[in-house]
Design a protein around this motif. Structure first.
Motif, PDB file in Angstrom:
ATOM      1  N   ILE A   1      -7.451  38.175 -83.791  1.00 36.40           N
ATOM      2  CA  ILE A   1      -7.727  39.076 -84.904  1.00 36.40           C
ATOM      3  C   ILE A   1      -6.728  38.757 -86.009  1.00 36.40           C
ATOM      4  O   ILE A   1      -5.521  38.951 -85.860  1.00 36.40           O
ATOM      5  CB  ILE A   1      -7.630  40.539 -84.478  1.00 36.40           C
ATOM      6  N   LEU A   2      -7.249  38.238 -87.104  1.00 37.08           N
ATOM      7  CA  LEU A   2      -6.408  37.770 -88.199  1.00 37.08           C
ATOM      8  C   LEU A   2      -6.125  38.859 -89.224  1.00 37.08           C
ATOM      9  O   LEU A   2      -5.059  38.873 -89.839  1.00 37.08           O
ATOM     10  CB  LEU A   2      -7.083  36.583 -88.901  1.00 37.08           C
TER      11      LEU A   2
ATOM     12  N   ILE B   1     -11.865  37.653 -87.560  1.00 35.70           N
ATOM     13  CA  ILE B   1     -11.416  37.043 -86.313  1.00 35.70           C
ATOM     14  C   ILE B   1     -11.580  35.527 -86.356  1.00 35.70           C
ATOM     15  O   ILE B   1     -12.348  34.986 -87.165  1.00 35.70           O
ATOM     16  CB  ILE B   1     -12.180  37.609 -85.093  1.00 35.70           C
ATOM     17  N   MET B   2     -10.838  34.868 -85.480  1.00 37.84           N
ATOM     18  CA  MET B   2     -11.023  33.443 -85.235  1.00 37.84           C
ATOM     19  C   MET B   2     -11.449  33.285 -83.784  1.00 37.84           C
ATOM     20  O   MET B   2     -10.779  33.785 -82.874  1.00 37.84           O
ATOM     21  CB  MET B   2      -9.752  32.649 -85.497  1.00 37.84           C
TER      22      MET B   2
ATOM     23  N   GLY C   1     -14.793  34.425 -88.806  1.00 38.07           N
ATOM     24  CA  GLY C   1     -15.895  35.266 -89.225  1.00 38.07           C
ATOM     25  C   GLY C   1     -15.474  36.715 -89.303  1.00 38.07           C
ATOM     26  O   GLY C   1     -14.363  37.099 -88.916  1.00 38.07           O
ATOM     27  N   VAL C   2     -16.382  37.557 -89.805  1.00 43.33           N
ATOM     28  CA  VAL C   2     -16.146  38.977 -89.950  1.00 43.33           C
ATOM     29  C   VAL C   2     -16.911  39.724 -88.858  1.00 43.33           C
ATOM     30  O   VAL C   2     -18.084  39.426 -88.580  1.00 43.33           O
ATOM     31  CB  VAL C   2     -16.594  39.476 -91.342  1.00 43.33           C
ATOM     32  N   LEU C   3     -16.226  40.682 -88.205  1.00 42.80           N
ATOM     33  CA  LEU C   3     -16.833  41.425 -87.098  1.00 42.80           C
ATOM     34  C   LEU C   3     -16.730  42.929 -87.381  1.00 42.80           C
ATOM     35  O   LEU C   3     -15.634  43.505 -87.302  1.00 42.80           O
ATOM     36  CB  LEU C   3     -16.127  41.081 -85.783  1.00 42.80           C
ATOM     37  N   PRO C   4     -17.858  43.602 -87.692  1.00 46.67           N
ATOM     38  CA  PRO C   4     -17.836  45.060 -87.804  1.00 46.67           C
ATOM     39  C   PRO C   4     -17.698  45.682 -86.418  1.00 46.67           C
ATOM     40  O   PRO C   4     -18.324  45.235 -85.454  1.00 46.67           O
ATOM     41  CB  PRO C   4     -19.190  45.395 -88.427  1.00 46.67           C
TER      42      PRO C   4
END
Length: 476
Positions: free
Chosen positions: A435-436, A464-465, A471-474
């Motif tokens: 989690i970036l 996240i990576m 990418g983006v994670l809701p």
């Protein structure tokens, strides 16, 4: 999805490590070596060296090495892996019966440091992921080794063997090493058998190498090649001053030694090994409890100081050692125990190498004026449960990023595990995700990640990576 800039640094780690995998590692710097033209050589007849010159015996390391070499062992590890003919994960799941088991074997070295208990020091990367490890002694005996524990962040591992007539090396005080001291490396390079090379200490306290965890390396020009990893670096008295761990060659590690070898100091290895043995394979680390960033020219102008390097405190967490010592946002940490701190990564590296009972003196600039702050370290949690952070993360466990990833340029927290069927799993979090960033608040480590959820956001979004993809994670 963007590929992170850290991919190259991560791949270059394979070129840096001195370990030797029998199933060859292809690292990013490998290039075909140019063949040198063949020339005819006329070799002079060599005369035997005299035993003495002017009545003075010729110096030799042989008596010292006769005591050292029995304590250095060869380490052979095996790992079972499943291999599929398909690169696409969809087809691997569709045809699981086509996967085959393969045995990966690797070779390295180790050092007996306690003959009575049969304790052996080696590198974490030598035995990482191994299903079976065996040790071959200098006298030819091959024995099964019991894994005690390892610390990836310092690349130290401890094993145990059961045998009689073992010989151990005494550990020297590596803090006394000086540039120019003679040292000897002993190990099993390229799996050819026990080999001795010599050189000098080229540098001490070396850090800043990409992808190599917490760093305080001894640099030496004694030849360290693939397979030397985990072997001994000794002084001329035959005392262990370091554990050989890495070599550098821009053509890749398999191209051999160019005189840039690195060893973990014996004092650091001793402290980690004692924790692994006494804490059931666990290393407990302390933290100051601060969040920092590098001092750049913009920040320096705002703070009214010169931009000569340092770590700017952006937050001191409530109840932390830093808060209790009076550190506050805007303070610039320039040195720790006299060691220059030129930025956030240098402070984190220093912090990660301290024992929990350490007392540290920080040199700080506050409002442009120098002061000194003394503080201890409080134990940092190894992981936190997602349910303790936010109900939407129930079932996940979060941990600090390994130091190797931090040194490769990443910042954030690691998703250590996700329980099947949990809310975190339903939100598509997976073990190994990094989690970036989060809209819950800025963070760079586990403590600041947790602090960001003091007020839980109505909508939670992570960047996240996963693997080499971002990418983006809701999170619902």
């Amino acid at each position: 999805m963007a590929s992170p800039r850290t991919t190259l640094l991560t791949l270059s780690l394979a070129a840096a490590f001195g370990g030797f995998a029998a199933t060859a590692v292809r690292d990013v710097f490998d290039r075909d070596a140019e063949a040198a033209p063949a020339t005819a050589l006329t070799l002079p007849t060599a005369a035997a060296l005299p035993a003495a010159v002017g009545g003075t015996p010729m110096p030799s390391l042989a008596p010292m090495l006769a005591r050292v070499t029995p304590a250095v062992v060869s380490v052979h590890s095996k790992q079972r892996v499943r291999v599929s003919p398909f690169a696409d994960p969809f087809f691997r799941q569709l045809f699981p019966d086509l996967t085959q088991e393969r045995i990966n074997e690797s070779l390295g070295s180790g050092v007996i440091v306690d003959a009575q208990r049969g304790l052996i020091l080696t590198n974490h990367h030598v035995i990482e992921g191994a299903d079976q490890v065996s040790v071959t002694l200098a006298d030819g005996r091959t024995l099964a080794a019991e894994f005690i524990g390892s610390d990836p962040d310092t690349d130290i591992a401890v094993m145990r063997i059961k045998a009689d007539k073992l010989q151990a090396l005494a550990l020297a005080n590596s803090d006394g090493l000086r540039v120019g001291d003679f040292v000897v490396a002993v190990g099993n390079p390229f799996g050819i058998g026990q080999t001795v090379t010599s050189g000098i200490v080229s540098a001490v306290g070396r850090s800043g190498l990409p992808g190599l965890g917490y760093q305080n390396f001894i640099q030496t020009d004694a030849s360290i090649n693939p397979g030397n990893s985990g072997g001994a670096l000794v002084n001329i008295n035959g005392e262990l001053v370091g554990i050989n761990t890495a070599s550098f060659n821009p053509r890749g590690s398999m191209a051999g030694n160019i005189g840039l070898g690195f060893a973990i100091p014996a004092n650091l290895a001793r402290g980690i090994a004692e924790q692994l043995v006494n804490n059931k394979g666990v290393v407990r680390r302390g933290t100051f409890g601060v969040e920092t960033q590098d001092l750049d020219e913009r920040l320096a102008r705002a703070l009214g100081i010169s931009a000569d390097g340092g770590a700017v405190v952006t937050r001191a967490f409530a109840g932390s050692a830093a808060a209790q010592a009076g550190l506050r946002a805007g303070d610039v940490i320039t040195a720790a125990n006299g060691q220059r701190i030129n930025g956030r990564d240098a402070l984190r590296n220093f912090e990660g190498l301290q024992s929990l009972d350490s007392r540290v003196t920080l040199d700080v600039l506050r409002d442009g004026k120098p002061l000194r702050v003394q503080l201890g370290l409080k134990e940092q949690p190894r992981s936190i449960a997602g349910a303790d952070v936010d109900p939407r993360l129930a079932g996940a466990t979060f941990a600090e990023l390994p130091a190797s990833l931090r040194n490769a340029g990443l910042s954030g927290v690691l998703v250590e595990s996700v329980a099947r069927g949990s809310r975190a799993a339903q939100n598509r979090l997976q073990p190994g995700d990094v989690i970036l960033a989060s809209n819950a608040g800025a963070f760079s480590d586990l403590a600041s990640f947790r602090a960001g959820f003091t007020q839980q956001p109505a909508d939670l979004i992570f960047r996240i990576m996963r693997g080499n993809q971002q990418g983006v994670l809701p999170v619902r």
